[in-house]
Design a protein around this motif. Structure first.
Motif, PDB file in Angstrom:
ATOM      1  N   ILE A  82      18.157 -18.723   6.646  1.00 29.67           N
ATOM      2  CA  ILE A  82      18.076 -18.520   8.162  1.00 29.67           C
ATOM      3  C   ILE A  82      17.693 -19.691   8.914  1.00 29.67           C
ATOM      4  O   ILE A  82      18.187 -20.303  10.003  1.00 29.67           O
ATOM      5  N   VAL A  83      16.467 -19.959   8.489  1.00 30.43           N
ATOM      6  CA  VAL A  83      15.864 -21.228   9.342  1.00 30.43           C
ATOM      7  C   VAL A  83      16.848 -22.594   9.070  1.00 30.43           C
ATOM      8  O   VAL A  83      16.805 -23.424  10.213  1.00 30.43           O
ATOM      9  N   SER A  84      17.352 -22.706   8.055  1.00 31.06           N
ATOM     10  CA  SER A  84      18.119 -23.902   7.854  1.00 31.06           C
ATOM     11  C   SER A  84      19.204 -23.955   8.921  1.00 31.06           C
ATOM     12  O   SER A  84      19.635 -24.985   9.660  1.00 31.06           O
ATOM     13  N   VAL A  85      19.799 -22.516   9.319  1.00 33.86           N
ATOM     14  CA  VAL A  85      20.832 -22.557  10.323  1.00 33.86           C
ATOM     15  C   VAL A  85      20.288 -22.763  11.575  1.00 33.86           C
ATOM     16  O   VAL A  85      20.748 -23.443  12.476  1.00 33.86           O
ATOM     17  N   LEU A  86      19.009 -22.134  11.829  1.00 35.61           N
ATOM     18  CA  LEU A  86      18.344 -22.460  13.195  1.00 35.61           C
ATOM     19  C   LEU A  86      18.208 -23.754  13.610  1.00 35.61           C
ATOM     20  O   LEU A  86      18.453 -24.564  14.635  1.00 35.61           O
ATOM     21  N   ILE A  87      17.910 -24.571  12.493  1.00 35.76           N
ATOM     22  CA  ILE A  87      17.785 -26.153  12.794  1.00 35.76           C
ATOM     23  C   ILE A  87      19.157 -26.841  13.118  1.00 35.76           C
ATOM     24  O   ILE A  87      19.261 -27.665  14.096  1.00 35.76           O
ATOM     25  N   GLU A  88      20.167 -26.257  12.278  1.00 34.78           N
ATOM     26  CA  GLU A  88      21.530 -26.871  12.669  1.00 34.78           C
ATOM     27  C   GLU A  88      21.766 -26.631  13.887  1.00 34.78           C
ATOM     28  O   GLU A  88      22.605 -27.382  14.578  1.00 34.78           O
ATOM     29  N   LYS A  89      21.516 -25.383  14.295  1.00 32.23           N
ATOM     30  CA  LYS A  89      21.767 -25.118  15.653  1.00 32.23           C
ATOM     31  C   LYS A  89      20.924 -25.560  16.989  1.00 32.23           C
ATOM     32  O   LYS A  89      20.855 -24.852  17.883  1.00 32.23           O
ATOM     33  N   GLY A  90      19.911 -26.483  16.540  1.00 34.23           N
ATOM     34  CA  GLY A  90      19.392 -27.126  17.714  1.00 34.23           C
ATOM     35  C   GLY A  90      17.702 -26.625  17.533  1.00 34.23           C
ATOM     36  O   GLY A  90      17.029 -27.262  18.445  1.00 34.23           O
ATOM     37  N   ALA A  91      17.340 -25.856  16.668  1.00 31.50           N
ATOM     38  CA  ALA A  91      15.967 -25.815  16.848  1.00 31.50           C
ATOM     39  C   ALA A  91      15.284 -26.974  16.073  1.00 31.50           C
ATOM     40  O   ALA A  91      15.930 -27.591  15.366  1.00 31.50           O
ATOM     41  N   SER A  92      14.169 -27.098  16.658  1.00 34.03           N
ATOM     42  CA  SER A  92      13.452 -28.567  16.125  1.00 34.03           C
ATOM     43  C   SER A  92      12.587 -28.220  14.816  1.00 34.03           C
ATOM     44  O   SER A  92      12.292 -26.998  14.463  1.00 34.03           O
ATOM     45  N   LEU A  93      12.508 -29.350  14.068  1.00 36.83           N
ATOM     46  CA  LEU A  93      12.063 -29.335  12.719  1.00 36.83           C
ATOM     47  C   LEU A  93      10.655 -28.742  12.840  1.00 36.83           C
ATOM     48  O   LEU A  93      10.182 -27.808  11.978  1.00 36.83           O
ATOM     49  N   GLY A  94       9.829 -29.110  13.756  1.00 32.17           N
ATOM     50  CA  GLY A  94       8.422 -28.662  13.750  1.00 32.17           C
ATOM     51  C   GLY A  94       8.296 -27.322  13.983  1.00 32.17           C
ATOM     52  O   GLY A  94       7.455 -26.360  13.398  1.00 32.17           O
ATOM     53  N   THR A  95       9.105 -26.731  14.778  1.00 31.42           N
ATOM     54  CA  THR A  95       8.901 -25.197  15.315  1.00 31.42           C
ATOM     55  C   THR A  95       9.504 -24.217  13.996  1.00 31.42           C
ATOM     56  O   THR A  95       8.854 -23.449  13.819  1.00 31.42           O
ATOM     57  N   ALA A  96      10.700 -24.913  13.446  1.00 30.23           N
ATOM     58  CA  ALA A  96      11.093 -24.328  12.156  1.00 30.23           C
ATOM     59  C   ALA A  96      10.138 -24.461  11.144  1.00 30.23           C
ATOM     60  O   ALA A  96       9.814 -23.312  10.387  1.00 30.23           O
ATOM     61  N   LEU A  97       9.540 -25.296  10.853  1.00 29.76           N
ATOM     62  CA  LEU A  97       8.465 -25.448   9.772  1.00 29.76           C
ATOM     63  C   LEU A  97       7.282 -24.461  10.095  1.00 29.76           C
ATOM     64  O   LEU A  97       6.802 -23.728   9.267  1.00 29.76           O
ATOM     65  N   ALA A  98       6.734 -24.479  11.301  1.00 23.71           N
ATOM     66  CA  ALA A  98       5.770 -23.758  11.795  1.00 23.71           C
ATOM     67  C   ALA A  98       6.129 -22.165  11.483  1.00 23.71           C
ATOM     68  O   ALA A  98       5.542 -21.465  11.033  1.00 23.71           O
ATOM     69  N   PHE A  99       7.236 -21.855  11.715  1.00 26.72           N
ATOM     70  CA  PHE A  99       7.746 -20.486  11.868  1.00 26.72           C
ATOM     71  C   PHE A  99       7.736 -19.930  10.163  1.00 26.72           C
ATOM     72  O   PHE A  99       7.214 -19.126   9.888  1.00 26.72           O
ATOM     73  N   MET A 100       8.406 -21.001   9.537  1.00 32.00           N
ATOM     74  CA  MET A 100       8.495 -20.909   8.231  1.00 32.00           C
ATOM     75  C   MET A 100       7.131 -20.716   7.427  1.00 32.00           C
ATOM     76  O   MET A 100       6.520 -19.640   6.643  1.00 32.00           O
ATOM     77  N   MET A 101       6.063 -21.463   7.739  1.00 32.34           N
ATOM     78  CA  MET A 101       4.729 -21.294   7.149  1.00 32.34           C
ATOM     79  C   MET A 101       3.855 -20.161   7.505  1.00 32.34           C
ATOM     80  O   MET A 101       3.294 -19.797   6.901  1.00 32.34           O
ATOM     81  N   SER A 102       4.324 -19.670   8.753  1.00 38.26           N
ATOM     82  CA  SER A 102       3.587 -18.472   9.208  1.00 38.26           C
ATOM     83  C   SER A 102       4.128 -17.282   8.660  1.00 38.26           C
ATOM     84  O   SER A 102       3.496 -16.478   8.066  1.00 38.26           O
ATOM     85  N   VAL A 103       5.421 -17.174   8.350  1.00 41.58           N
ATOM     86  CA  VAL A 103       6.102 -16.048   7.659  1.00 41.58           C
ATOM     87  C   VAL A 103       5.704 -15.990   6.167  1.00 41.58           C
ATOM     88  O   VAL A 103       5.050 -14.874   5.720  1.00 41.58           O
ATOM     89  N   ILE A 104       5.560 -17.185   5.648  1.00 36.91           N
ATOM     90  CA  ILE A 104       5.411 -17.187   4.053  1.00 36.91           C
ATOM     91  C   ILE A 104       3.922 -17.089   3.847  1.00 36.91           C
ATOM     92  O   ILE A 104       3.344 -16.595   2.911  1.00 36.91           O
ATOM     93  N   GLY A 105       3.109 -18.048   4.647  1.00 35.47           N
ATOM     94  CA  GLY A 105       1.690 -18.413   4.438  1.00 35.47           C
ATOM     95  C   GLY A 105       0.781 -17.093   5.134  1.00 35.47           C
ATOM     96  O   GLY A 105      -0.273 -16.661   4.453  1.00 35.47           O
ATOM     97  N   LEU A 106       1.142 -16.717   6.039  1.00 38.80           N
ATOM     98  CA  LEU A 106       0.458 -15.528   6.630  1.00 38.80           C
ATOM     99  C   LEU A 106       0.945 -14.365   6.864  1.00 38.80           C
ATOM    100  O   LEU A 106       1.603 -13.765   7.609  1.00 38.80           O
ATOM    101  N   SER A 107       0.684 -13.400   5.606  1.00 41.53           N
ATOM    102  CA  SER A 107       1.515 -12.225   5.345  1.00 41.53           C
ATOM    103  C   SER A 107       0.318 -11.083   5.868  1.00 41.53           C
ATOM    104  O   SER A 107      -0.808 -11.266   5.108  1.00 41.53           O
ATOM    105  N   LEU A 108       0.907 -10.185   6.299  1.00 32.97           N
ATOM    106  CA  LEU A 108       0.134  -8.999   6.612  1.00 32.97           C
ATOM    107  C   LEU A 108      -0.214  -8.256   5.372  1.00 32.97           C
ATOM    108  O   LEU A 108      -1.441  -7.756   5.234  1.00 32.97           O
ATOM    109  N   PRO A 109       0.664  -8.060   4.463  1.00 39.11           N
ATOM    110  CA  PRO A 109       0.401  -7.360   3.259  1.00 39.11           C
ATOM    111  C   PRO A 109      -0.882  -8.023   2.667  1.00 39.11           C
ATOM    112  O   PRO A 109      -1.887  -7.195   1.990  1.00 39.11           O
ATOM    113  N   GLU A 110      -0.929  -9.342   2.385  1.00 40.27           N
ATOM    114  CA  GLU A 110      -1.983  -9.893   1.899  1.00 40.27           C
ATOM    115  C   GLU A 110      -3.197  -9.754   2.699  1.00 40.27           C
ATOM    116  O   GLU A 110      -4.380  -9.967   2.032  1.00 40.27           O
TER     117      GLU A 110
END
Lengths: 76, 343
Positions: free
Chosen positions: B280-308
């Motif tokens: 999904i993030v790969s398409v966000l970037i394709e449609k104009g989202a910037s790399l930094g924002t997409a990277l931050a979003f991905m790290m937050s989703v994967i690295g900061l998880s509520l269950p953990e």
């Protein structure tokens, strides 16, 4: 023999318990299986779960061997 | 013994499968085009055609990459155990220790249910809290599924950037947590844990067993994530074909400064695994989202998880959890801003 399955209840721990039970039944090994889920008890033995302890000795940790491999380990 | 034949059979099986893998991977693009253009005779450039082409190309491609790399990682991981990692980290000085802990976090087998025993084991043998945290941040964030998907959908540069910045966040955040001396926010019972003599070299794994562990890793991980991969790519494919270019530019573009912190906040409770989020993030970037924002979003989703966080709450007091989220979140934010600024 005395077999202990150590794990806090994650899917892998259950898989190890099931595989061990299967290996024992298939080969009609005379064994007593207990599950250890208390983390303080587990930590006395290992920090990698799931683990299998046979007669006080850790034989498997951190993975779930196949029933065949378990049979080999238990009949040795 | 028939178990022996069975095991060596698996090794032979791998040797046979490898060339087949490369052939399939190599001919995937022409095969996709042939199905789309010649077999089904879809109109080139039409929304549906491009969505279809994207989907039937990306799903097998990502699956092939997942199977091969998870298999390899499974074998590599059979050489690392939590006990060995702990031994390597014992007595390390602060900064070196943080770097090593973050790096070992990538290769040491880790799942959310092993976080607690691992934490206890580290603390018990006197490894400082900050170094333990460098490990606990890197281990889930830089996982093979995320890296494979980034490689498959973005290319190796982005995958590398993700790994390097992820390591950076883990090292720095762990180092800061160490400097803050937060031991008082660890549940007291943690320090009362007694560990017995843990004998190290109990298992001499044979090569066949390691191959078997590779297979097990594939079965376990691919079995768990394949549906997310298909769904993620399906959503990605639909957006690829139907959402106009530059659609995300105003929302997640580099000119909107708040896009980075906002994506991180949204990312914390969103506990999708890497398999679902990267397409999904790969398409966000394709449609104009910037790399930094997409990277931050991905790290937050994967690295900061509520269950953990919920799991870690057993050993850490609430202020510690919140400090942890704040520090890692700030680190991710800096990464996001940096990339928006540079690219």
């Amino acid at each position: 023999m005395e077999i202990k399955v150590l794990g806090t209840g994650c899917p892998k721990c259950k898989a190890l318990e099931n595989a061990t039970r299967e290996a024992i039944e298939k080969n009609s090994i005379d064994a007593n299986i207990t599950k250890v889920t208390d983390i303080t008890e587990i930590m006395k033995v290992t920090m990698t779960t799931p683990a299998l302890v046979v007669d006080g000795k850790v034989v498997v940790k951190g993975r779930v061997p196949s029933v065949n491999e378990l049979t080999e380990l238990l009949t040795k | 013994m028939n178990t022996k034949i069975f095991k060596s059979g698996r090794t032979r099986f791998v040797i046979l499968l490898l060339p087949l893998w490369f052939l399939t991977y190599h001919f995937l693009q022409p095969a996709t085009d042939w199905i789309t253009d010649d077999l089904l005779k879809l109109t080139k450039g039409a929304h549906f055609t491009e969505t279809f082409r994207f989907f039937i190309f990306e799903v097998p491609k990502v699956m092939l990459l997942l199977v091969l790399i998870i298999f390899a990682v499974g074998i590599v991981r059979s050489f690392f155990t939590a006990e060995r990692t702990r031994k390597a980290l014992e007595g390390r000085k602060t900064f070196t220790g943080n770097v090593m802990a973050a790096a070992l976090g990538i290769v040491t087998p880790f799942c959310s249910c092993s976080a607690i025993p691992l934490f206890l084991g580290f603390v018990e043998s006197g490894i400082p809290l900050g170094i333990t945290f460098s490990f606990l941040i890197a281990a889930p964030m830089i996982n093979e599924v995320a890296v494979i998907l980034l490689y498959g959908l973005f290319g190796w540069q982005t995958a590398l950037i993700y790994v390097v910045t992820g390591l950076f966040v883990a090292i720095i955040a762990g180092w800061i947590i160490g400097r803050l001396k937060l031991e008082k926010w660890v549940e007291p019972w943690v320090y009362e844990i007694q560990t017995g003599e843990q004998d190290e070299n109990l298992e001499k794994l044979t090569f066949e067993t390691r191959i078997g562990m590779g297979f097990d890793a594939v079965k376990e991980i691919v079995g768990k994530v394949w549906l997310y991969v298909v769904l993620g790519i399906a959503v990605g494919a639909a957006a690829h074909g139907y959402v106009p270019e530059e659609f995300m530019a105003s929302l997640m573009g580099k000119t909107t400064w708040y896009s980075v912190p906002l994506s991180i906040l949204i990312g914390i409770p969103l506990y999708s695994n890497a398999a679902g989020i990267v397409p999904i993030v790969s398409v966000l970037i394709e449609k104009g989202a910037s790399l930094g924002t997409a990277l931050a979003f991905m790290m937050s989703v994967i690295g900061l998880s509520l269950p953990e966080m919920v799991i870690l709450r057993k050993v850490l007091k609430l202020p510690m959890i919140l400090t942890f989220i704040a520090i890692v979140g700030t680190g991710i934010m800096l990464v996001g801003f940096l990339f928006n600024y540079v690219f």
